[in-house]
Motif scaffolding. Structure first.
Motif, PDB file in Angstrom:
ATOM      1  N   LEU A 168      17.275  29.817 -47.631  1.00 18.81           N
ATOM      2  CA  LEU A 168      16.521  28.701 -48.197  1.00 18.81           C
ATOM      3  C   LEU A 168      15.289  28.365 -47.356  1.00 18.81           C
ATOM      4  O   LEU A 168      14.262  27.962 -47.886  1.00 18.81           O
ATOM      5  N   GLU A 169      15.384  28.562 -46.027  1.00 20.02           N
ATOM      6  CA  GLU A 169      14.207  28.369 -45.160  1.00 20.02           C
ATOM      7  C   GLU A 169      13.128  29.377 -45.494  1.00 20.02           C
ATOM      8  O   GLU A 169      11.942  29.070 -45.532  1.00 20.02           O
ATOM      9  N   ALA A 170      13.557  30.649 -45.709  1.00 20.91           N
ATOM     10  CA  ALA A 170      12.593  31.723 -45.945  1.00 20.91           C
ATOM     11  C   ALA A 170      12.048  31.705 -47.375  1.00 20.91           C
ATOM     12  O   ALA A 170      10.910  32.092 -47.622  1.00 20.91           O
ATOM     13  N   LEU A 171      12.888  31.256 -48.300  1.00 20.68           N
ATOM     14  CA  LEU A 171      12.509  31.279 -49.718  1.00 20.68           C
ATOM     15  C   LEU A 171      12.703  29.882 -50.316  1.00 20.68           C
ATOM     16  O   LEU A 171      13.650  29.631 -51.057  1.00 20.68           O
ATOM     17  N   PRO A 172      11.793  28.955 -49.972  1.00 15.62           N
ATOM     18  CA  PRO A 172      11.963  27.567 -50.394  1.00 15.62           C
ATOM     19  C   PRO A 172      11.994  27.453 -51.922  1.00 15.62           C
ATOM     20  O   PRO A 172      11.315  28.212 -52.611  1.00 15.62           O
ATOM     21  N   GLY A 173      12.799  26.521 -52.381  1.00 17.85           N
ATOM     22  CA  GLY A 173      12.867  26.284 -53.821  1.00 17.85           C
ATOM     23  C   GLY A 173      13.777  27.247 -54.564  1.00 17.85           C
ATOM     24  O   GLY A 173      13.782  27.266 -55.791  1.00 17.85           O
ATOM     25  N   SER A 174      14.520  28.063 -53.817  1.00 16.28           N
ATOM     26  CA  SER A 174      15.408  29.033 -54.467  1.00 16.28           C
ATOM     27  C   SER A 174      16.764  28.418 -54.761  1.00 16.28           C
ATOM     28  O   SER A 174      17.177  27.446 -54.123  1.00 16.28           O
ATOM     29  N   GLU A 175      17.452  29.009 -55.737  1.00 16.84           N
ATOM     30  CA  GLU A 175      18.871  28.736 -55.921  1.00 16.84           C
ATOM     31  C   GLU A 175      19.626  29.894 -55.327  1.00 16.84           C
ATOM     32  O   GLU A 175      19.399  31.048 -55.682  1.00 16.84           O
ATOM     33  N   VAL A 176      20.490  29.595 -54.355  1.00 13.00           N
ATOM     34  CA  VAL A 176      21.204  30.650 -53.633  1.00 13.00           C
ATOM     35  C   VAL A 176      22.706  30.432 -53.747  1.00 13.00           C
ATOM     36  O   VAL A 176      23.214  29.379 -53.379  1.00 13.00           O
ATOM     37  N   GLU A 177      23.382  31.413 -54.295  1.00 17.99           N
ATOM     38  CA  GLU A 177      24.850  31.380 -54.325  1.00 17.99           C
ATOM     39  C   GLU A 177      25.377  32.535 -53.515  1.00 17.99           C
ATOM     40  O   GLU A 177      24.963  33.674 -53.704  1.00 17.99           O
ATOM     41  N   LEU A 178      26.286  32.238 -52.584  1.00 17.97           N
ATOM     42  CA  LEU A 178      26.787  33.264 -51.680  1.00 17.97           C
ATOM     43  C   LEU A 178      28.299  33.278 -51.661  1.00 17.97           C
ATOM     44  O   LEU A 178      28.931  32.237 -51.766  1.00 17.97           O
ATOM     45  N   ARG A 179      28.847  34.472 -51.507  1.00 23.91           N
ATOM     46  CA  ARG A 179      30.301  34.595 -51.440  1.00 23.91           C
ATOM     47  C   ARG A 179      30.652  35.625 -50.358  1.00 23.91           C
ATOM     48  O   ARG A 179      30.051  36.700 -50.290  1.00 23.91           O
ATOM     49  N   ASP A 180      31.595  35.262 -49.526  1.00 20.10           N
ATOM     50  CA  ASP A 180      32.146  36.195 -48.543  1.00 20.10           C
ATOM     51  C   ASP A 180      33.171  37.056 -49.287  1.00 20.10           C
ATOM     52  O   ASP A 180      34.221  36.568 -49.675  1.00 20.10           O
ATOM     53  N   THR A 181      32.875  38.333 -49.486  1.00 18.14           N
ATOM     54  CA  THR A 181      33.702  39.133 -50.403  1.00 18.14           C
ATOM     55  C   THR A 181      34.989  39.622 -49.760  1.00 18.14           C
ATOM     56  O   THR A 181      35.927  39.977 -50.451  1.00 18.14           O
ATOM     57  N   THR A 182      35.036  39.661 -48.424  1.00 22.35           N
ATOM     58  CA  THR A 182      36.222  40.190 -47.752  1.00 22.35           C
ATOM     59  C   THR A 182      36.945  39.134 -46.921  1.00 22.35           C
ATOM     60  O   THR A 182      38.036  39.391 -46.415  1.00 22.35           O
ATOM     61  N   GLY A 183      36.296  37.958 -46.745  1.00 22.25           N
ATOM     62  CA  GLY A 183      36.865  36.927 -45.905  1.00 22.25           C
ATOM     63  C   GLY A 183      36.747  37.224 -44.418  1.00 22.25           C
ATOM     64  O   GLY A 183      37.363  36.561 -43.593  1.00 22.25           O
ATOM     65  N   THR A 184      35.910  38.227 -44.081  1.00 19.94           N
ATOM     66  CA  THR A 184      35.788  38.630 -42.680  1.00 19.94           C
ATOM     67  C   THR A 184      34.431  38.250 -42.087  1.00 19.94           C
ATOM     68  O   THR A 184      34.109  38.623 -40.964  1.00 19.94           O
ATOM     69  N   GLY A 185      33.610  37.532 -42.860  1.00 19.09           N
ATOM     70  CA  GLY A 185      32.349  37.037 -42.331  1.00 19.09           C
ATOM     71  C   GLY A 185      31.281  38.099 -42.117  1.00 19.09           C
ATOM     72  O   GLY A 185      30.308  37.855 -41.405  1.00 19.09           O
ATOM     73  N   ASP A 186      31.447  39.279 -42.705  1.00 15.00           N
ATOM     74  CA  ASP A 186      30.383  40.291 -42.545  1.00 15.00           C
ATOM     75  C   ASP A 186      30.014  40.995 -43.848  1.00 15.00           C
ATOM     76  O   ASP A 186      29.028  41.718 -43.900  1.00 15.00           O
ATOM     77  N   HIS A 187      30.791  40.805 -44.902  1.00 18.48           N
ATOM     78  CA  HIS A 187      30.454  41.362 -46.217  1.00 18.48           C
ATOM     79  C   HIS A 187      30.250  40.202 -47.185  1.00 18.48           C
ATOM     80  O   HIS A 187      31.168  39.408 -47.392  1.00 18.48           O
ATOM     81  N   ARG A 246       7.431  40.412 -58.941  1.00 15.55           N
ATOM     82  CA  ARG A 246       7.777  41.431 -57.944  1.00 15.55           C
ATOM     83  C   ARG A 246       8.778  42.429 -58.532  1.00 15.55           C
ATOM     84  O   ARG A 246       9.617  42.050 -59.338  1.00 15.55           O
ATOM     85  N   THR A 247       8.711  43.658 -58.050  1.00 13.41           N
ATOM     86  CA  THR A 247       9.731  44.633 -58.439  1.00 13.41           C
ATOM     87  C   THR A 247      11.039  44.262 -57.752  1.00 13.41           C
ATOM     88  O   THR A 247      11.054  43.487 -56.794  1.00 13.41           O
ATOM     89  N   MET A 248      12.134  44.858 -58.238  1.00 15.66           N
ATOM     90  CA  MET A 248      13.440  44.521 -57.666  1.00 15.66           C
ATOM     91  C   MET A 248      13.522  44.941 -56.192  1.00 15.66           C
ATOM     92  O   MET A 248      14.118  44.241 -55.376  1.00 15.66           O
ATOM     93  N   VAL A 249      12.905  46.063 -55.870  1.00 15.01           N
ATOM     94  CA  VAL A 249      12.871  46.495 -54.465  1.00 15.01           C
ATOM     95  C   VAL A 249      12.180  45.440 -53.602  1.00 15.01           C
ATOM     96  O   VAL A 249      12.669  45.068 -52.539  1.00 15.01           O
ATOM     97  N   GLU A 250      11.055  44.946 -54.083  1.00 14.60           N
ATOM     98  CA  GLU A 250      10.316  43.930 -53.326  1.00 14.60           C
ATOM     99  C   GLU A 250      11.130  42.644 -53.204  1.00 14.60           C
ATOM    100  O   GLU A 250      11.147  41.996 -52.153  1.00 14.60           O
ATOM    101  N   GLN A 251      11.839  42.284 -54.277  1.00 13.59           N
ATOM    102  CA  GLN A 251      12.692  41.085 -54.241  1.00 13.59           C
ATOM    103  C   GLN A 251      13.774  41.237 -53.175  1.00 13.59           C
ATOM    104  O   GLN A 251      14.013  40.338 -52.375  1.00 13.59           O
ATOM    105  N   HIS A 252      14.401  42.421 -53.150  1.00 12.88           N
ATOM    106  CA  HIS A 252      15.469  42.640 -52.168  1.00 12.88           C
ATOM    107  C   HIS A 252      14.911  42.641 -50.741  1.00 12.88           C
ATOM    108  O   HIS A 252      15.543  42.119 -49.825  1.00 12.88           O
ATOM    109  N   GLN A 253      13.713  43.205 -50.573  1.00 16.34           N
ATOM    110  CA  GLN A 253      13.128  43.235 -49.230  1.00 16.34           C
ATOM    111  C   GLN A 253      12.799  41.822 -48.742  1.00 16.34           C
ATOM    112  O   GLN A 253      12.929  41.530 -47.551  1.00 16.34           O
ATOM    113  N   LEU A 254      12.405  40.946 -49.673  1.00 14.69           N
ATOM    114  CA  LEU A 254      12.150  39.545 -49.302  1.00 14.69           C
ATOM    115  C   LEU A 254      13.428  38.859 -48.821  1.00 14.69           C
ATOM    116  O   LEU A 254      13.385  37.966 -47.973  1.00 14.69           O
ATOM    117  N   VAL A 255      14.567  39.273 -49.356  1.00 10.91           N
ATOM    118  CA  VAL A 255      15.850  38.695 -48.944  1.00 10.91           C
ATOM    119  C   VAL A 255      16.294  39.261 -47.591  1.00 10.91           C
ATOM    120  O   VAL A 255      16.760  38.531 -46.715  1.00 10.91           O
TER     121      VAL A 255
END
Lengths: 85, 106
Positions: free
Chosen positions: A12-31, A44-53
């Motif tokens: 949210l700091e890097a991409l102000p005004g975004s809606e961000v939903e996050l899930r820990d998929t393994t419960g181990t804090g790294d995935h 932006r292309t999808m590659v560019e969007q992912h690089q911004l993240v």
């Protein structure tokens, strides 16, 4: 160890005004999976969007604290058209 | 990256409508993600495949060329599209046909 809220705040700091939903998929804090709708993605292309993240997470990716992040990214316009599915 | 390798990637990615840098070849993919990418692309035309396992310089060089860390890597109409996750997402969104036809920024 990372948690979803730490990642969310960083994004949210890097991409102000975004809606961000996050899930820990393994419960181990790294995935995680994220769905991000951001005005910064417009025209932006999808590659560019992912690089911004990945950019603000680079430090955690380099140390391996963040091992995997599955991404779904949308501009507000794309989200209106495609999501939620 | 040396100029010769960069020139090779420039020519290769612009010389075919669909280019897939993959592990293994079209007959014998050596990685599930590469195999899946190939299957997703095939309906949209001839896929020019490059086996990165055959040449370590290419395997490392392509990651530097695109600043993208993983294989497979997909180019459509000379433009880097992404890896297998992005390809899957574009497929689900029904955007691949337009992309190959040059109608969408992807």
């Amino acid at each position: 160890m990372l948690d979803a809220e730490m990642l969310r705040q960083r994004l949210l700091e890097a991409l102000p005004g975004s809606e961000v939903e996050l899930r820990d998929t393994t419960g181990t804090g790294d995935h995680f999976e994220a769905r991000i709708v951001s005005p910064a993605f417009a025209g932006r292309t999808m590659v560019e969007q992912h690089q911004l993240v990945y950019a603000p997470l680079q430090a955690w990716l380099k140390t391996g604290e963040l091992h995997a992040l599955a991404l779904k990214t949308y501009s507000p316009e794309q989200w209106k058209k495609l999501g939620p599915r | 990256m040396n100029d010769q390798l960069k020139a090779r990637f420039d020519a290769e990615t612009k010389g075919h409508a669909i280019v897939l840098y993959m592990k293994g070849n079209a007959l014998f993919p050596q990685c599930g993600f590469s195999a899946r990418a190939l299957e997703l692309l095939r309906p949209f035309g001839a896929v020019h495949t490059v086996d990165v396992l055959a040449d370590a310089e290419v395997r490392n060089g392509i990651k530097e060329y695109t600043n993208w860390p993983t294989i497979p890597q997909i180019f459509i109409n000379g433009k880097f599209v992404g890896g297998s996750d992005i390809l899957m997402e574009l497929s689900e969104r029904g955007e691949l046909a337009d992309l190959v036809a040059g109608k969408s920024p992807a």
